[in-house]
Write a protein that holds these residues in place. Structure first.
Motif, PDB file in Angstrom:
ATOM      1  N   ASN A  77       0.818  -1.215   0.000  1.00 42.35           N
ATOM      2  CA  ASN A  77       0.000   0.000   0.000  1.00 42.35           C
ATOM      3  C   ASN A  77       0.850   1.261   0.000  1.00 42.35           C
ATOM      4  OD1 ASN A  77      -2.328  -1.501   0.035  1.00 42.35           O
ATOM      5  ND2 ASN A  77      -2.562  -1.428   2.266  1.00 42.35           N
ATOM      6  N   VAL A  78       1.938   1.220   0.769  1.00 45.25           N
ATOM      7  CA  VAL A  78       2.821   2.386   0.866  1.00 45.25           C
ATOM      8  C   VAL A  78       3.466   2.699  -0.479  1.00 45.25           C
ATOM      9  CG1 VAL A  78       5.006   3.197   1.830  1.00 45.25           C
ATOM     10  CG2 VAL A  78       3.278   2.207   3.327  1.00 45.25           C
ATOM     11  N   LEU A  79       3.932   1.651  -1.183  1.00 47.33           N
ATOM     12  CA  LEU A  79       4.584   1.840  -2.480  1.00 47.33           C
ATOM     13  C   LEU A  79       3.613   2.454  -3.489  1.00 47.33           C
ATOM     14  CD1 LEU A  79       7.127   1.422  -4.168  1.00 47.33           C
ATOM     15  CD2 LEU A  79       6.284  -0.859  -4.778  1.00 47.33           C
ATOM     16  N   GLN A  80       2.400   1.919  -3.523  1.00 42.21           N
ATOM     17  CA  GLN A  80       1.391   2.435  -4.432  1.00 42.21           C
ATOM     18  C   GLN A  80       1.012   3.871  -4.078  1.00 42.21           C
ATOM     19  OE1 GLN A  80      -2.158   0.064  -4.546  1.00 42.21           O
ATOM     20  NE2 GLN A  80      -3.133   1.295  -6.137  1.00 42.21           N
ATOM     21  N   ALA A  81       0.898   4.132  -2.797  1.00 41.02           N
ATOM     22  CA  ALA A  81       0.520   5.470  -2.353  1.00 41.02           C
ATOM     23  C   ALA A  81       1.596   6.497  -2.676  1.00 41.02           C
ATOM     24  CB  ALA A  81       0.253   5.449  -0.851  1.00 41.02           C
ATOM     25  N   ARG A  82       2.863   6.104  -2.560  1.00 39.36           N
ATOM     26  CA  ARG A  82       3.959   7.029  -2.850  1.00 39.36           C
ATOM     27  C   ARG A  82       3.965   7.441  -4.319  1.00 39.36           C
ATOM     28  NH1 ARG A  82       8.756   4.065   0.607  1.00 39.36           N
ATOM     29  NH2 ARG A  82       8.225   4.971   2.654  1.00 39.36           N
ATOM     30  N   LYS A  83       3.765   6.467  -5.211  1.00 37.47           N
ATOM     31  CA  LYS A  83       3.735   6.770  -6.643  1.00 37.47           C
ATOM     32  C   LYS A  83       2.578   7.706  -6.979  1.00 37.47           C
ATOM     33  CE  LYS A  83       5.950   2.498  -8.252  1.00 37.47           C
ATOM     34  NZ  LYS A  83       5.780   1.255  -9.038  1.00 37.47           N
ATOM     35  N   GLN A  84       1.427   7.391  -6.389  1.00 39.65           N
ATOM     36  CA  GLN A  84       0.256   8.225  -6.632  1.00 39.65           C
ATOM     37  C   GLN A  84       0.465   9.637  -6.098  1.00 39.65           C
ATOM     38  OE1 GLN A  84      -2.301   7.266  -8.426  1.00 39.65           O
ATOM     39  NE2 GLN A  84      -3.396   9.225  -8.195  1.00 39.65           N
ATOM     40  N   ALA A  85       1.099   9.755  -4.936  1.00 38.20           N
ATOM     41  CA  ALA A  85       1.350  11.062  -4.329  1.00 38.20           C
ATOM     42  C   ALA A  85       2.281  11.904  -5.192  1.00 38.20           C
ATOM     43  CB  ALA A  85       1.924  10.887  -2.934  1.00 38.20           C
ATOM     44  N   GLU A  86       3.308  11.279  -5.756  1.00 41.77           N
ATOM     45  CA  GLU A  86       4.262  12.006  -6.605  1.00 41.77           C
ATOM     46  C   GLU A  86       3.573  12.584  -7.838  1.00 41.77           C
ATOM     47  OE1 GLU A  86       7.289   9.149  -7.345  1.00 41.77           O
ATOM     48  OE2 GLU A  86       8.174   9.320  -5.334  1.00 41.77           O
ATOM     49  N   LYS A  87       2.659  11.800  -8.427  1.00 43.12           N
ATOM     50  CA  LYS A  87       1.910  12.287  -9.584  1.00 43.12           C
ATOM     51  C   LYS A  87       1.009  13.455  -9.195  1.00 43.12           C
ATOM     52  CE  LYS A  87       1.705   7.904 -12.148  1.00 43.12           C
ATOM     53  NZ  LYS A  87       0.801   6.841 -12.681  1.00 43.12           N
ATOM     54  N   GLN A  88       0.369  13.326  -8.041  1.00 41.30           N
ATOM     55  CA  GLN A  88      -0.521  14.385  -7.579  1.00 41.30           C
ATOM     56  C   GLN A  88       0.233  15.675  -7.277  1.00 41.30           C
ATOM     57  OE1 GLN A  88      -2.634  11.808  -4.508  1.00 41.30           O
ATOM     58  NE2 GLN A  88      -4.314  13.118  -5.159  1.00 41.30           N
ATOM     59  N   ILE A  89       1.424  15.550  -6.663  1.00 43.74           N
ATOM     60  CA  ILE A  89       2.236  16.726  -6.330  1.00 43.74           C
ATOM     61  C   ILE A  89       2.635  17.479  -7.592  1.00 43.74           C
ATOM     62  CG2 ILE A  89       4.508  17.429  -5.483  1.00 43.74           C
ATOM     63  CD1 ILE A  89       4.193  15.302  -3.295  1.00 43.74           C
ATOM     64  N   LEU A  90       3.066  16.750  -8.623  1.00 38.94           N
ATOM     65  CA  LEU A  90       3.475  17.370  -9.884  1.00 38.94           C
ATOM     66  C   LEU A  90       2.299  18.083 -10.543  1.00 38.94           C
ATOM     67  CD1 LEU A  90       5.772  17.771 -11.889  1.00 38.94           C
ATOM     68  CD2 LEU A  90       5.087  15.643 -13.021  1.00 38.94           C
TER      69      LEU A  90
END
Length: 496
Positions: free
Chosen positions: A369-382
């Protein structure tokens, strides 16, 4: 930052009109360079010695409501040549966290430069102080004549031709009843509950105060019991301001207050009032004990119906709804829960949690869950950052359109309000995502949690430390059922 611009010209002659346009253009450029928003231009054609200027008053009213963050003017004299008015504007700005900046560089509170205020205001301050002393002298003279000079008469009285007179409603009887109940042994809160239950109007309701409370409070009862006006004595001048430039009020020693004995008709006999004062002082000394210890679940228990905190009641050996305890059963029900029983329930729950915590299964799920959440967060931040940059460019373009007269102030304000609302939302989302990224330590948190749970498994009773570490809040239903929310669990555990 929202910027209010104040412009004052002395006359409406043609050269002054040209000065007005030049000042506007200069201010537009300053605002664009700093990346601020235009809130409004306030323009007056009048002398700087008066505070009756229409748009200056609007500026002050809007400042008191904190509709903007910065006041921008050409120089301080454009705002005021009057010392008292200068300090008033300065005080209002400080109270509402608004900065004052002048384009001549003399004043810039954003950068801590405010030394010129004293230079402009000093020569007027002494005269303002003398006027203030003369006014206080007039008020003292009126007080010595027995005239009531307060803004609100005491509960049970009205003001007639400057004198206190007994009200022709039921409030004087309420005052008499308060004194009688106290002499019978009832406390402040007990009296307040009785008055609320029987529907007597509160002091704020009597004077027609906006949003007046419908409940009597012990503090209101205490004020009435302590007020010497009820024996016919007029006591005034109990407070004063520190200086003409400050609104901070301080108490005046009793010997310097103005007291007129038997200035108006009494509601309470003097001997009864004196007995109450002695009784209050005796109770006060009796209650002056060391501070009671904080109970185990103070600030953790909340009523499921009214949302108020539950209070510990000694003779019940447990907690009841604070709203019920203070105002009675017509406001809420007891929501009673015993402290010892609750302690045992939570201790059992924590032990069960520690025994059933499957580290391998939970760790595997968490890592995925953490790995998936990190990738999603990076896209959202950009994505968020791109949209924020785009909105800032659009806001700069709007200022230029407003300066050229291509859009009206109304159109500009609507567009800016919409952009700012979106910017605030986007920046909050961005901050939240970055904070989660920086502080994410799911694996470490799980290891620490399991370690702490096992540590407390060895204890035979619940401790305050355990409650602090593991319990988030506890909601108590009307039948005593508790919903326990733990810091390490997403949902509540319902227990009897």
């Amino acid at each position: 930052m929202r910027c209010a611009v104040y412009i004052r010209v002395s006359t409406d002659k043609e050269e002054q009109k040209q000065s007005l346009e030049n000042q506007k253009n200069m201010f537009y450029q300053i605002i664009e360079d700093r990346g601020w928003d235009v809130y409004k231009f306030y323009v007056d054609v009048d002398s700087g010695t008066t505070d009756k200027r229409e748009n200056l008053q609007r500026l002050i009213e809007d400042a008191e409501q904190r509709k903007f963050d910065v006041i921008l003017a050409k120089e301080l004299s454009r705002l005021a040549r009057n010392g008292g008015l200068s300090y008033r504007i300065k005080e209002i700005a400080e109270q509402n966290r608004i900065h004052i900046i002048t384009s001549d560089g003399a004043i810039n509170t954003l950068e801590g430069n405010a030394q010129m205020f004293g230079l402009y205001a000093w020569m007027y301050e002494q005269e303002s102080q003398r006027i203030s002393e003369r006014i206080k002298g007039v008020l003292r003279t009126k007080a010595r004549k027995g005239e009531f000079k307060g803004s609100t008469p005491p509960y049970g009285y009205r003001v007639t031709n400057g004198k206190l007179t007994i009200a022709d409603d039921d409030t004087p009887n309420v005052v008499r009843r308060i004194f009688r109940m106290y002499l019978e042994g009832k406390g402040f809160d007990s009296i307040a509950r009785a008055l609320t239950r029987e529907g007597y109007p509160t002091p704020t309701q009597v004077i027609g105060k906006k949003n007046a409370g419908q409940f009597w409070h012990g503090s209101s009862v205490k004020i009435i019991l302590s007020n010497p006006h009820y024996v016919g004595d007029l006591v005034q001048g109990g407070q004063t301001t520190r200086s003409v430039t400050s609104k901070v009020r301080e108490n005046v020693p009793k010997e310097k207050q103005v007291t007129i004995r038997d200035a108006h008709q009494a509601i309470i006999l003097r001997e009864d009032f004196d007995v109450v004062q002695k009784y209050m002082e005796g109770r006060k000394q009796q209650q002056a004990k060391p501070k009671a210890k904080k109970h185990m679940f103070t600030n953790y228990l909340f009523c499921a119906d009214c949302g108020k905190s539950l209070w510990y009641v000694h003779y019940r050996k447990g907690y009841v709804c604070g709203n019920y305890y203070k105002h009675g059963k017509h406001t809420c029900s007891q929501h009673r829960v015993k402290e010892k029983e609750l302690m045992q329930v939570i201790l059992t729950d924590i032990r069960n949690k520690a025994e059933t915590l499957n580290e391998k299964v939970i760790m595997g799920r968490l890592e995925a869950n953490v790995l998936q959440a990190r990738k999603q967060a990076e896209k959202q931040i950009l994505s968020l950052q791109r949209r924020i940059d785009k909105l800032k460019e659009e806001k700069t373009g709007l200022i230029r359109l407003l300066a050229r007269g291509n859009i009206t102030e109304v159109d500009y304000k609507e567009a800016i309000d919409s952009s700012n609302a979106e910017l605030t939302s986007l920046q909050e989302q961005l901050l939240g995502l970055k904070s989660l990224q920086e502080n994410d330590d799911t694996t470490g948190n799980l290891v620490r949690l399991k370690k702490e749970l096992r540590k407390f498994m060895k204890l035979n009773e619940l401790t305050s430390e355990m409650v602090h570490r593991f319990v988030d809040k506890i909601i108590v239903e009307a039948d005593g059922t508790v919903n326990i929310y733990y810091k390490f669990a997403p949902t509540a555990l319902i227990s009897a």
